[in-house]
Design an enzyme around this catalytic site. Structure first.
Site, PDB file in Angstrom:
ATOM      1  N   ASN A  24      69.648  18.732  16.923  1.00  0.00           N
ATOM      2  CA  ASN A  24      68.930  19.488  17.958  1.00  0.00           C
ATOM      3  C   ASN A  24      69.882  20.054  19.016  1.00  0.00           C
ATOM      4  O   ASN A  24      71.037  19.654  19.099  1.00  0.00           O
ATOM      5  CB  ASN A  24      67.892  18.552  18.597  1.00  0.00           C
ATOM      6  CG  ASN A  24      66.914  19.317  19.479  1.00  0.00           C
ATOM      7  OD1 ASN A  24      66.691  20.506  19.273  1.00  0.00           O
ATOM      8  ND2 ASN A  24      66.342  18.625  20.458  1.00  0.00           N
ATOM      9  N   GLY A  49      41.812 -46.218   6.780  1.00  0.00           N
ATOM     10  CA  GLY A  49      40.897 -47.288   6.374  1.00  0.00           C
ATOM     11  C   GLY A  49      40.321 -47.092   4.986  1.00  0.00           C
ATOM     12  O   GLY A  49      39.507 -47.897   4.524  1.00  0.00           O
ATOM     13  N   SER A  85      47.228 -37.248   5.775  1.00  0.00           N
ATOM     14  CA  SER A  85      47.474 -35.830   5.436  1.00  0.00           C
ATOM     15  C   SER A  85      46.174 -35.051   5.253  1.00  0.00           C
ATOM     16  O   SER A  85      45.835 -34.658   4.148  1.00  0.00           O
ATOM     17  CB  SER A  85      48.376 -35.700   4.201  1.00  0.00           C
ATOM     18  OG  SER A  85      47.935 -36.518   3.138  1.00  0.00           O
ATOM     19  N   ASP A 113      67.275  13.282  23.804  1.00  0.00           N
ATOM     20  CA  ASP A 113      67.681  14.069  22.646  1.00  0.00           C
ATOM     21  C   ASP A 113      66.628  15.092  22.243  1.00  0.00           C
ATOM     22  O   ASP A 113      66.743  15.744  21.216  1.00  0.00           O
ATOM     23  CB  ASP A 113      68.123  13.180  21.473  1.00  0.00           C
ATOM     24  CG  ASP A 113      67.143  12.073  21.196  1.00  0.00           C
ATOM     25  OD1 ASP A 113      65.967  12.286  21.479  1.00  0.00           O
ATOM     26  OD2 ASP A 113      67.543  11.006  20.708  1.00  0.00           O
TER      27      ASP A 113
END
Lengths: 630, 309
Positions: A144, A466, A537, A16
């Site tokens: 264009n 633990g 965690s 294009d």
């Protein structure tokens, strides 16, 4: 007059005439050098081309020149006496959607080319959609190859009418159409004598004059803290770039997430103190009060706050070869903050060619979708369409570290809006008032809570293996049960057999493990229970994630503290011994870290207190917070 | 009402400062590559600005081939001292000892040993995870494609086909073990911008950017000054200049590199304004005199793939 800067993006394919147009802009503004042209000549001859192919000027990589294609975004620079231009030159094919999104993300203006012979093609529409999605303020549609259509006004008008009808469906504020011939130079730099019916500016003139200063958000002051500068004891400054708005010395500000307030003492730069800092400036702010502020915090005006929340609705563009996964904890980077995030839901994906919405289980390369994102830490954000800087984020794969998606926030997730607002109120309220009301309590749970005589909550016991979590949890559950409370005990080992039996102990799997447990705990919570969770965690972000999905005030992080050496000595299941022998990999405390809670609701020390004492102190805390009655 | 339009140089400045602060906030051990040239001078000034009123918290590293101009070494030491920065000079002593020279060893090999290998070794031995470089996208076609944060593997290699998308100003600073990042805060600056900024900020630069009369020879279309004959010719042989057409001309350097491979350009520019006017009118690009870019159509891309910055 000072020269200004305009960033634009172009997308399109070679056919294009995009390369010809850019080549012409560079050439006409004298931004192509002879030796660069000579190199292109040489390359053209080598390829056996009769004429010099200006497109070669624009392709930077050897593979691109060899194959005659554009693979990636290239940045071009040209200037006129009025403006400096930065072009992000993007390939236009659908397989390069991610590159187009990349180029568009920083653009103030988009230039789309339409071949007058072909009219409006799918590609032109797709590019328009991306312009709308990325909220590029200005769009120029250059029609264009007008020379090949005898410069006919009706051809141009038809294209304008068709594209205008299409663009009405999109969110584009400013479209300008210009008929051009890049090859012949019509309406590129000078007004074309061949199209006297066209009344507007030629392209370059338009690019020089389009008003872009107003595109910045000058209203909402947002200052994400990048870095703390502390050269000596008398100066503590917060370095950052103003994302939007302005702030003056003496103005009252608030800091997120702490909600603390102060006033701006100074705006410091290398070039001297300023009275005011405004959008795009990189400055150092100092405040009148000593407040604990670090990277990732945001300084805002007290009466103009962004939204705050752990859940956002966003449009994301997927940029990775590997498909998205709902179980991966991605790293989300938003302003100067990094936090873990899940794509918790894909609402729909959007066909970029037809704009149709489709259901999707995951996202693959170049797909665009509306999703719900859940983050470990709350984000301070605005909707992307009102604030590009605080409404955008990227997702990073934690394993490969690749950038896998770019996202634009639409809003906070609806179902949690009230909660997130309340959580901010609560933060601010800690310093000022306490008129916080909870509006999002589910009715069913409230009725259950009323009937059973205690509130629901999640008690999250974290600490080394633990450290005594299970012992405390069992004693606590028994005590609560005896009091007539509804309880549920979720234990690390138990869930590993069933719910999370498919997971290992890599960082990623640990994160997923905690995510699942968090969701299960929330279900029991909704059922009115006191859910006691015992999980090592080790990662702060994972625990914060669970906190994030819970209602404020109902999540109790209990740090079960115990000297690591004591834990190793206790070693109730012989795990430390195995880890030390290398039989278990990535064992917390041996070859994997434990991140201590920063602000736990409660800290208990099992090497100093007995289990009974600890249970009593937890019960005391629950009473104090109104979870348990008198 | 006060205008909130920011002039473009200030916008570029602000963007570069933002980039530098991101690096310092998110990397463990950054370094700034300092080549003594004009871009490095601008980059150092931006670093001073980014961390003012503190000092910039990283060292400068000069990857030295031993073939730089005397003025560059003098300027370097003086300048670094004046701003109180820490300077690391890294040289590939092994290959320097072997008298590696473009004329005897070959241009690409010389570059590979004395620059690329020295750079990689300097980064590795100091454990740097991020290195600022003063490269600009307008300099060279492969650089036009490179990200601001350019990921490099364990061998410093750039993989142009696998670049991470770089959106908004959200830079992905995460790297895997053994990877490093080259960061180019001047990516969006042009040669003209650099000179305008040097003027605006009154930044000191090496005097060889200014024109004076020099003895020169022409080699493969490049004007090579004879300030340092043994280095330029790669030999101590006094007869090296015999039969060569030595001329005198007023010339200057537009970009700085090693003596044997950096061509001068004919010029009368004696101050910044002259240079700005000359650059604005130039019909040839900045790197036209850099022999190392001219060995093939993809020479810079090839060098970057091998770890060059």
């Amino acid at each position: 007059m000072e020269k200004s800067l305009l960033r634009l993006t172009t997308s399109g394919s070679v056919d294009d005439g995009k390369s010809t147009l850019i080549g012409r802009l560079l050439f006409e503004t004298k931004c192509v050098y002879e030796d660069q042209l000579a190199a292109v000549h040489k390359a053209s001859q080598k390829k056996g081309l009769a004429e010099t192919d200006l497109a070669l000027l624009l392709d930077g990589l050897a593979a691109e020149r060899e194959q005659g294609i554009t693979i990636d975004v290239a940045y071009r620079y040209f200037e006129t006496p009025k403006r400096k231009f930065i072009i992000a030159d993007c390939p236009g094919h659908e397989q390069y959607t991610r590159n187009m999104v990349t180029g568009a993300s920083t653009a103030q203006l988009a230039l789309i080319l339409i071949d007058a012979r072909n009219g409006v093609l799918t590609q032109s529409k797709r590019h328009g959609f991306l312009v709308s999605l990325l909220q590029i303020p200005h769009l120029v549609v250059a029609v264009n190859k007008m020379d090949l259509m005898d410069y006919r006004e009706d051809v141009y008008n038809d294209i304008v009418a068709e594209y205008s009808a299409f663009s009405e469906k999109l969110d584009i504020h400013d479209i300008t159409y210009i008929p051009v011939s890049a090859l012949k130079g019509d309406n590129v730099v000078d007004k074309s004598p061949n199209m006297t019916w066209y009344q507007g500016f030629p392209l370059l003139k338009y690019l020089e004059s389009v008003h872009v200063a107003a595109d910045h958000n000058l209203v909402d002051f947002r200052f994400p803290v990048q870095y703390v500068i502390r050269p000596h004891l008398d100066f503590r400054g917060y370095a950052g770039r103003v994302s939007s708005g302005t702030v003056r010395v003496g103005e009252e500000i608030a800091v997120l997430p702490s909600g603390k307030t102060s006033r701006v003492r100074g705006v410091t730069t290398f070039d001297g103190e300023l009275d005011e800092a405004f959008v795009t400036q990189s400055v150092v702010l100092s405040l009148e009060d000593e407040i604990d502020i670090s990277r990732g915090d945001m300084i805002v005006r007290k009466n103009n706050l962004p939204e705050v929340g752990n859940r956002v609705e966003a449009i994301i563009c997927w940029m990775s070869e590997e498909a998205s996964s709902e179980s991966t904890a991605y790293i989300l980077k938003h302003t100067t903050k990094n936090t873990k995030a899940f794509i918790s839901k894909i609402n729909y994906k959007i066909d970029v060619n037809t704009l149709h919405r489709e259901q999707a289980g995951n996202l693959t390369l170049n797909e665009i979708a509306r999703v719900e994102i859940r983050t470990a830490q709350p984000l301070f954000f605005d909707a992307y369409d009102s604030n590009r800087a605080t409404g955008s984020f990227i997702l990073i794969d934690p394993h490969t570290n690749l950038t896998v998606a770019g996202g634009m926030i639409r809003s906070a997730s609806r179902d949690l809006e009230s909660v997130t607002a309340a959580s901010l109120d609560q933060h601010i309220a800690r310093k000022s008032s306490t008129n916080v009301t909870w509006q999002s309590l589910s009715t069913a749970r409230r009725k259950r809570e009323d009937r059973q005589g205690h509130r629901a909550a999640v008690l999250w016991l974290t600490g080394y293996s633990g450290s005594g979590k299970s012992t405390i949890a069992k004693a606590l559950e028994k005590r609560l049960f005896d009091m007539g409370c509804s309880t549920m005990l979720l234990d690390g080992d138990n869930v590993r057999h069933g719910l999370c039996g498919d997971l290992g102990f890599s960082d990623r799997d640990r994160t997923e493990n905690i995510r699942r447990v968090g969701e299960v705990a929330k279900l029991f919570f909704e059922n009115g229970a006191l859910a006691i969770c015992t999980f090592i965690s080790p990662f702060r972000e994972d625990r914060d994630f669970v906190r994030g999905i819970m209602e404020p005030g109902r999540f109790f992080e209990v740090f079960v503290k115990c000297d690591l050496e004591v834990c190793k000595r206790r070693d109730p299941r012989g795990l430390y011994k195995k880890a030390a022998a290398g039989e278990i990999k990535q064992f917390t405390g041996i070859d994997s870290p434990y991140e201590e809670p920063v602000h736990p609701e409660l800290t208990v020390e099992t090497d100093l207190e007995s289990a009974d004492q600890i249970v009593e102190s937890i019960i005391g805390a629950l009473r104090e917070k109104g979870i348990l009655g008198g | 009402m006060q205008s909130h339009t920011v002039p473009y140089l200030k916008q570029l400045e602000s963007e570069s400062i933002h980039i530098m602060r991101e690096v310092v906030a998110e990397f463990k051990n950054p370094v700034m590559l300092y080549s003594v040239g004009k871009d490095s001078s601008v980059m150092v000034r931006l670093a001073q600005k980014a961390f003012h009123p503190g000092r910039f918290p990283f060292p400068l590293m000069h990857v030295d081939t031993g073939y730089k101009f005397d003025e560059m070494y003098g300027f370097r030491d003086e300048f670094v001292k004046s701003i109180g920065a820490r300077l690391i000079v890294h040289r590939n002593e092994e290959w320097i000892a072997k008298n590696t020279h473009p004329l005897s060893t070959g241009i690409d090999k010389c570059c590979s040993y004395l620059k690329t290998q020295a750079l990689l070794e300097g980064i590795r031995s100091n454990g740097f995870d991020a290195a600022f470089g003063g490269a600009r996208r307008d300099e060279e076609k492969s650089r036009a494609k490179e990200r601001i944060f350019s990921l490099r593997d364990a061998f410093g290699q750039w993989d142009p086909k696998n670049q991470r998308p770089e959106l908004w100003n959200l830079y992905n600073t995460r790297i895997n073990e053994d990877q490093t990042v080259r960061v180019f805060p001047l990516s969006n600056w042009t040669e003209q911008d650099v000179w305008q900024y040097i003027k605006l900020e009154n930044i000191p630069i090496v005097p060889i950017y200014y024109a004076r009369t020099r003895k020169v020879i022409e080699r493969n279309g490049i004007i090579i000054p004879l300030d340092n004959v043994p280095v330029a010719m790669g030999t101590d042989d006094e007869n090296a200049l015999k039969d060569l057409d030595i001329q005198e001309m007023s010339c200057r350097f537009r970009s700085l590199g090693c003596i044997p491979c950096t061509g001068a350009i004919p010029s009368e520019a004696k101050n910044i304004d002259d240079i700005i006017a000359e650059v604005a009118a130039a019909r040839k690009s900045e790197r036209e005199n850099r022999v190392i870019d001219l060995t093939s159509d993809s020479s810079m891309e090839q060098k970057k793939k091998e770890g060059y910055f």
